[in-house]
Design a protein around this motif. Structure first.
Motif, PDB file in Angstrom:
ATOM      1  N   TRP A 138     -11.874   4.702 -66.747  1.00 22.54           N
ATOM      2  CA  TRP A 138     -12.934   4.199 -65.868  1.00 22.54           C
ATOM      3  C   TRP A 138     -13.568   5.340 -65.080  1.00 22.54           C
ATOM      4  CZ3 TRP A 138     -15.237  -0.535 -65.293  1.00 22.54           C
ATOM      5  CH2 TRP A 138     -14.640  -1.619 -65.940  1.00 22.54           C
ATOM      6  N   ASN A 139     -12.740   6.221 -64.552  1.00 25.95           N
ATOM      7  CA  ASN A 139     -13.261   7.353 -63.783  1.00 25.95           C
ATOM      8  C   ASN A 139     -14.083   8.300 -64.652  1.00 25.95           C
ATOM      9  OD1 ASN A 139     -12.257   6.598 -61.277  1.00 25.95           O
ATOM     10  ND2 ASN A 139     -10.342   7.736 -61.526  1.00 25.95           N
ATOM     11  N   LEU A 185     -17.415   6.643 -65.136  1.00 25.65           N
ATOM     12  CA  LEU A 185     -18.106   6.728 -63.843  1.00 25.65           C
ATOM     13  C   LEU A 185     -18.681   8.135 -63.645  1.00 25.65           C
ATOM     14  CD1 LEU A 185     -18.797   5.629 -60.994  1.00 25.65           C
ATOM     15  CD2 LEU A 185     -16.493   6.324 -60.288  1.00 25.65           C
ATOM     16  N   PHE A 225     -18.790   1.523 -60.627  1.00 28.03           N
ATOM     17  CA  PHE A 225     -17.869   1.580 -59.487  1.00 28.03           C
ATOM     18  C   PHE A 225     -17.545   0.178 -58.984  1.00 28.03           C
ATOM     19  CE2 PHE A 225     -17.081   1.855 -54.904  1.00 28.03           C
ATOM     20  CZ  PHE A 225     -16.104   2.844 -54.835  1.00 28.03           C
ATOM     21  N   ARG A 237      -9.568   1.198 -57.897  1.00 30.10           N
ATOM     22  CA  ARG A 237     -10.176   2.489 -57.595  1.00 30.10           C
ATOM     23  C   ARG A 237      -9.144   3.391 -56.947  1.00 30.10           C
ATOM     24  NH1 ARG A 237     -13.915  -1.030 -54.595  1.00 30.10           N
ATOM     25  NH2 ARG A 237     -15.490  -1.821 -56.049  1.00 30.10           N
ATOM     26  N   ILE A 262     -10.248   9.515 -56.645  1.00 32.12           N
ATOM     27  CA  ILE A 262     -11.179  10.169 -57.576  1.00 32.12           C
ATOM     28  C   ILE A 262     -12.428   9.309 -57.760  1.00 32.12           C
ATOM     29  CG2 ILE A 262     -11.484  10.938 -59.969  1.00 32.12           C
ATOM     30  CD1 ILE A 262      -8.526  11.662 -60.005  1.00 32.12           C
ATOM     31  N   SER A 263     -12.251   7.997 -57.843  1.00 32.40           N
ATOM     32  CA  SER A 263     -13.390   7.083 -57.995  1.00 32.40           C
ATOM     33  C   SER A 263     -14.349   7.229 -56.815  1.00 32.40           C
ATOM     34  CB  SER A 263     -12.904   5.632 -58.087  1.00 32.40           C
ATOM     35  OG  SER A 263     -11.764   5.508 -58.905  1.00 32.40           O
ATOM     36  N   THR A 318     -16.010  10.724 -56.732  1.00 34.42           N
ATOM     37  CA  THR A 318     -17.033  10.869 -57.770  1.00 34.42           C
ATOM     38  C   THR A 318     -18.355  10.266 -57.325  1.00 34.42           C
ATOM     39  OG1 THR A 318     -15.362  10.836 -59.522  1.00 34.42           O
ATOM     40  CG2 THR A 318     -17.627  10.335 -60.168  1.00 34.42           C
TER      41      THR A 318
END
Length: 545
Positions: A307-308, A311, A327, A333, A336-337, A340
């Motif tokens: 996911w990250n 993103l 997001f 999350r 890092i999420s 970012t």
């Protein structure tokens, strides 16, 4: 810890005398994995109120559990309550203290053991080695009556991690019996320090090679950019695991050959999350965000890293609406999420949105703060960068490095250098990144003598070993200042095998100085991969009118 009673056990079953020790052991081991201290104390209360309160086996497990939960005080209390500690008790207690960095207390426990076994010796030696006290680790090692292969290997690894390859090899050669782990550790030591020749020699002389050894050699070729040799070795491997396939996919992805990387993904019997994530990142880095998202949708399973990655793909390519939508749809999350997305807004000049997201973060960590500080500076808002730096926690070196970078971006090198003094006042020491920022700043301003001075300060004043990146900074400024002969000499004499960045930096300097002399040819010869055409293309461009 004094436990009078346990009125509320938070969902844990009430103490019942019919439960066997195995029941409590299962609870304790589960808590050791989750590392939940509150839960650990509740389970301890259960044991105290059971018929097994004096069971030594359970008390040993409690010590281990508290060690995993980083509560040495509770571990010590349990240890003191054991009337007749056995060897397992001492070993578990020793490991608990050592793994939590309490070396002196661990040493006292070790010295109090009537007859320490090999596990105890290995624990104390490994503890000192992990905390970079190689001298003490070696002193204890030499006192050990009969070091086993685990001890020898731990010492070899410790020396290798500190780049003391001579000492590591000396121990390796002295080993009375070497297993495949010892061979692989020595091979990896050479590989990680850029000595491909020694890695190859060791690999070829190994009596038995397991998959870990093959992967270590594969990684050695990959690290030095030897794509053809990496693929050749990959093709000859008798067995491949997910690490082998993923490393090969990564090797092709990093040089931009996404088609070949995708072909390997399709051929791989180990199409795991890591493999998909590598390709998603590769597509995104080459601005193929739609292809990255298509691959993301095809994934049979997604973790937070995937996911990250998606993103970041949207964020780094300026697709802010898609990044925000991604997001918002993330099942979970992490820092890092958040970082970012904050960075995405900041890099694209949406500093208000970046600050708003930053304020919403559940934890404003040591990565996000520096990111926002540098973003302010990149967009010319040095005052806001200073204010954020002053307001946020300054206990992390990363924030100081970010502020130093901000000053350099703003052309205020001296203000950045003044931060070194301020760091000392705060009780903080600079790290390798700090000096990389300083050397880069000096290089861009053409301050050769200033660059040399701080390069020397790294080792002499702060006992920091310059890495290859620091040497490349020095090569860069020598080239910029027209001292190509000294730059060439530095590349040939530095304690690292020159990599692609080294020779490309030098060739770029030759181009700036309009020089195509013998030096450029000689430096190209130091390229680790003679089959790599890039340096020769650069050299050709240099000499072609």
């Amino acid at each position: 810890m004094v436990v009078a009673r346990a009125p509320n056990l938070g969902g844990i079953e009430s103490p019942d005398e019919k439960f066997a020790p195995a029941h409590y052991a299962k609870l304790i081991k589960s808590c050791a994995i989750s590392r939940d201290l509150l839960e650990a104390r509740r389970i301890h209360s259960l044991v105290i109120h059971s018929a097994h309160r004096n069971n030594r086996f359970l008390k040993n497990l409690l010590i281990e559990m508290y060690g995993k939960c980083h509560s040495i005080e509770d571990a010590r209390i349990v240890l003191d309550q054991i009337h007749e500690p056995n060897c397992y008790t001492w070993n578990i207690a020793l490991a608990a203290f050592a793994e939590n960095g309490h070396l002196e207390k661990a040493r006292k426990i070790f010295e109090g053991i009537p007859q320490p076994n090999s596990v105890a010796w290995n624990s104390i030696i490994t503890a000192y080695a992990k905390h970079e006290n190689l001298q003490e680790a070696r002193r204890i090692f030499e006192k050990m009556p009969d070091p086993n292969v685990v001890t020898w290997t731990a010492m070899i690894t410790a020396y290798a991690q500190q780049r003391h390859l001579g000492e590591a090899r000396d121990l390796f050669d002295r080993m009375p019996v070497k297993d495949v782990v010892a061979w692989t550790s020595m091979l990896t030591a050479y590989a990680e320090n850029g000595d491909l020749e020694q890695s190859t020699n060791l690999f070829e002389t190994m009596p038995h090679k397991d998959i870990v050894a093959w992967n270590a050699m594969l990684a050695a070729y990959y690290r030095l950019g030897n794509l053809d040799q990496t693929k050749e070795l990959f093709d000859t491997m008798p067995r491949k695991d997910s690490a082998s396939w993923n490393l090969m996919i990564l090797a092709y992805a990093e040089v931009g050959n996404i088609a070949e990387a995708q072909k390997l993904l399709e051929l791989s019997p180990c199409r795991d999350v890591t493999a998909f994530t590598i390709l998603i990142t590769a597509f995104s880095q080459h601005k193929k965000v739609e292809e990255a998202f298509k691959l993301f949708r095809e994934m049979p399973r997604r973790d937070i890293v995937a996911w990250n990655a998606m993103l970041a793909g949207y964020a780094h390519n300026g697709h802010l609406e898609e990044a925000k939508l991604m997001f918002d749809h993330m099942p979970q999350r992490d820092s890092i999420s958040w970082t970012t997305l904050v960075a995405a807004y900041a890099w694209n000049g949406h500093l208000g949105d970046a600050r708003a997201m930053f304020e919403k973060m559940p934890n404003q960590d040591y990565v996000t703060v520096p990111t926002l500080i540098v973003a302010y500076a990149q967009h010319g808002h040095i005052i806001q960068a200073k204010n954020l730096f002053s307001r946020t926690s300054q206990g992390e070196v990363m924030s100081w490095n970010a502020m130093l970078t901000s000053y350099i971006l703003g052309g205020e090198l001296q203000s950045g250098l003044d931060l070194l003094f301020d760091m000392a006042v705060e009780g903080l020491g600079p790290d390798e990144i700090t000096f990389l920022c300083i050397l880069s700043g000096c290089g861009h301003l053409g301050l050769l003598e200033e660059c040399r001075k701080h390069f020397k300060r790294m080792r002499c004043e702060y006992n920091l070993a310059p890495g290859i990146e620091h040497f490349v900074c020095l090569v860069d400024i020598l080239g910029r200042c027209g001292q190509l002969a000294k730059a060439e000499e530095l590349i040939k004499t530095m304690p690292f095998v020159p990599n692609r960045v080294s020779w490309s930096t030098f060739l770029n300097a030759c181009k700036i100085q309009k020089s195509s002399n013998h030096s450029a040819v000689e430096v190209v010869k130091t390229s680790p991969d003679k089959k790599d055409a890039a340096p020769f293309v650069m050299l050709s461009n240099l000499v072609t009118p």
